[in-house]
Design an enzyme around this catalytic site. Structure first.
Site, PDB file in Angstrom:
ATOM      1  N   LYS A  48       6.660  -4.772  -0.887  1.00  0.00           N
ATOM      2  CA  LYS A  48       5.421  -5.529  -0.653  1.00  0.00           C
ATOM      3  C   LYS A  48       5.569  -6.287   0.655  1.00  0.00           C
ATOM      4  CE  LYS A  48       1.614  -6.084  -3.114  1.00  0.00           C
ATOM      5  NZ  LYS A  48       1.167  -5.171  -4.181  1.00  0.00           N
TER       6      LYS A  48
HETATM    7  N1  GLU Z   1      -1.597  -3.078  -3.450  1.00  0.00           N
HETATM    8  C1  GLU Z   1      -1.759  -2.087  -4.478  1.00  0.00           C
HETATM    9  C2  GLU Z   1      -0.915  -2.429  -5.688  1.00  0.00           C
HETATM   10  O1  GLU Z   1      -0.540  -3.549  -5.886  1.00  0.00           O
HETATM   11  C3  GLU Z   1      -1.557  -0.670  -3.963  1.00  0.00           C
HETATM   12  C4  GLU Z   1      -0.180  -0.349  -3.471  1.00  0.00           C
HETATM   13  C5  GLU Z   1      -0.079   1.018  -2.813  1.00  0.00           C
HETATM   14  O2  GLU Z   1      -0.987   1.799  -2.906  1.00  0.00           O
HETATM   15  O3  GLU Z   1       0.959   1.245  -2.190  1.00  0.00           O
HETATM   16  O4  GLU Z   1      -0.644  -1.593  -6.520  1.00  0.00           O
END
Ligand code: GLU
Length: 421
Positions: free
Chosen positions: A113
């Protein structure tokens, strides 16, 4: 007049929540202590501070992060968040949650993240572009189509991903669409990606209703959040016949016990910048406590806590957001007989279609929306069945069951690769 007499509850640490959830599953699983230690740490955490020139000519410093929790099963995967409350603690938790999420739906990724401490709503388009291009450059030591693939999260969108694609590609000298997912379709994005998280929430809610004998087509739904997850989930749930009785954005919510006209709410939001005022006003705290069949927290973490969980009236909670429920609240909801679909299952639709986008980019061969949605449907339904089967076998709640499934998969990958050197 705002009521300042009630002190805000102390903010729970998202990282402490993530660790507690992991510890509960590790204990239930009887995971060896050394493996617990390996999985309790994020593999890498990068902290960056960088200058951005504002429209008024001044230079402002910003802080950002990129954390990779685990890459045993494949490249690191996870979104980038722009929000004033971003902290390293939060990004670490969100990265760990991505590891488990990718493992629950069994796609070949680890978890990561990113985040920048900023308020994108108060920045101009060009300021956001300069911030994004500089942040992308700062984290370019980590990201890449084979190593770490960002995507949108709270406060970022397809345009943000387009800037990151362009910045990374400029540095390479050729276009690298697979470096991020959630891009515009014009530059290698996927059909169905924008709706994917909301669609996955709808599928999870539908399966849960089926399992608990609730008539889905008549179910009443309250949704906290009107971002990419909440607004799309609302529309898709309504399409299935559900009655969306309340929805909120960061300023508060709007409620009508007979159901909201979502197209009219969308027009009201476009004209007024908020859903507040469309119908009866509710706060973001009150919306969690409304009488309804299905509650979808689709905003930020730490919303349902030990302080308000006993006032939740929904029969089913579907976590559209990451980390909206604390472990203390999990226990209260479980005792009350509320069926809670954990984030790592319920909101996995986004990363599943991110995976499809990445595969399409790498092959330079694109699928149509029908193919995307039917593959998403089968992965979500299979994951739902895997998790509920595990919950039955282990006589536990769905979060612990999902974690057991995920932690087992990640631990197996780690063990079979062995410890280097
Ligand atoms: N931000 C989204 C999540 O928390 C998508 C993450 C992604 O597609 O890599 O799942």
């Amino acid at each position: 007049m705002p009521d300042n007499t009630v002190a805000a509850p102390a903010k729970v640490s998202a990282w402490d929540v993530a660790l507690e959830q992991f510890d509960i599953a590790a204990e239930k699983l009887g995971l060896p202590q050394d493996m617990r230690q390996v999985l309790r740490y994020p593999k890498r955490q990068l902290v960056v501070h960088f200058p951005v020139r504002l429209d008024n000519g001044q230079i402002a410093m910003f802080s950002g992060y990129r954390v990779q929790h685990n890459i045993a099963r494949g490249p690191a995967k996870g979104g980038i968040r722009y929000h004033p409350d971003v902290t390293l603690d939060e990004v670490k938790a969100l990265a760990m949650w991505m590891t488990w999420k990718c493992a629950v739906v069994n796609i070949p990724y680890g978890g990561a993240k990113g985040g920048v401490v900023c308020d994108p709503k108060k920045m101009s388009h060009t300021e956001r572009e300069r911030l994004t291009r500089r942040y992308a450059t700062e984290i370019s030591v980590l990201i890449g189509p084979e190593s770490d693939i960002p995507a949108p999260d709270v406060g970022t969108d397809a345009q943000t991903m387009a800037w990151i694609t362009d910045t990374y590609s400029m540095h390479r000298g050729y276009s690298v669409p697979a470096v991020v997912t959630g891009k515009p379709i014009a530059i290698g994005g996927s059909e169905g990606r924008r709706e994917a998280t909301g669609r996955g929430v709808m599928i999870a809610a539908r399966e849960a209703a089926k399992q608990s004998g609730l008539a889905f087509a008549d179910a009443t739904v309250a949704i906290q959040g009107y971002g990419n997850v909440g607004s799309v989930a609302a529309d898709l749930l309504a399409k299935e016949g559900c009655k969306v009785i309340a929805i909120s954005d960061s300023q508060g919510g709007t409620h009508h016990p007979n159901g909201l006209d979502l197209a009219a709410v969308a027009r009201y939001k476009a004209a007024n910048g908020t859903v507040v005022g469309y119908a009866e006003k509710v706060t973001n705290e009150e919306i969690l406590e409304l009488p309804c069949d299905i509650l979808v927290p689709a905003a930020l973490e730490g919303q349902i806590t030990a302080a308000n969980a006993d006032r939740v009236k929904a029969k089913i909670v579907v976590e559209g957001a990451n980390g909206p429920t604390t472990p203390g609240a999990d226990r209260i909801l479980w005792d009350k007989g509320v069926l809670l679909l954990p984030d790592v299952l319920a909101n996995a639709g986004g990363v599943v279609v991110s995976y499809f986008e990445w595969v399409q980019d790498l092959q330079a061969f694109f699928w149509n929306e029908g193919e995307i949605n039917s593959r998403l449907e089968s992965i979500m339904v299979r994951a739902f069945r895997d998790v509920t089967a595990m919950a039955q076998k282990e006589e536990t709640d769905l979060r612990t069951a999902a974690y057991i499934l995920a932690v087992q998969r990640v631990a197996e990958a780690t063990a079979i690769r062995c410890i280097y050197p």
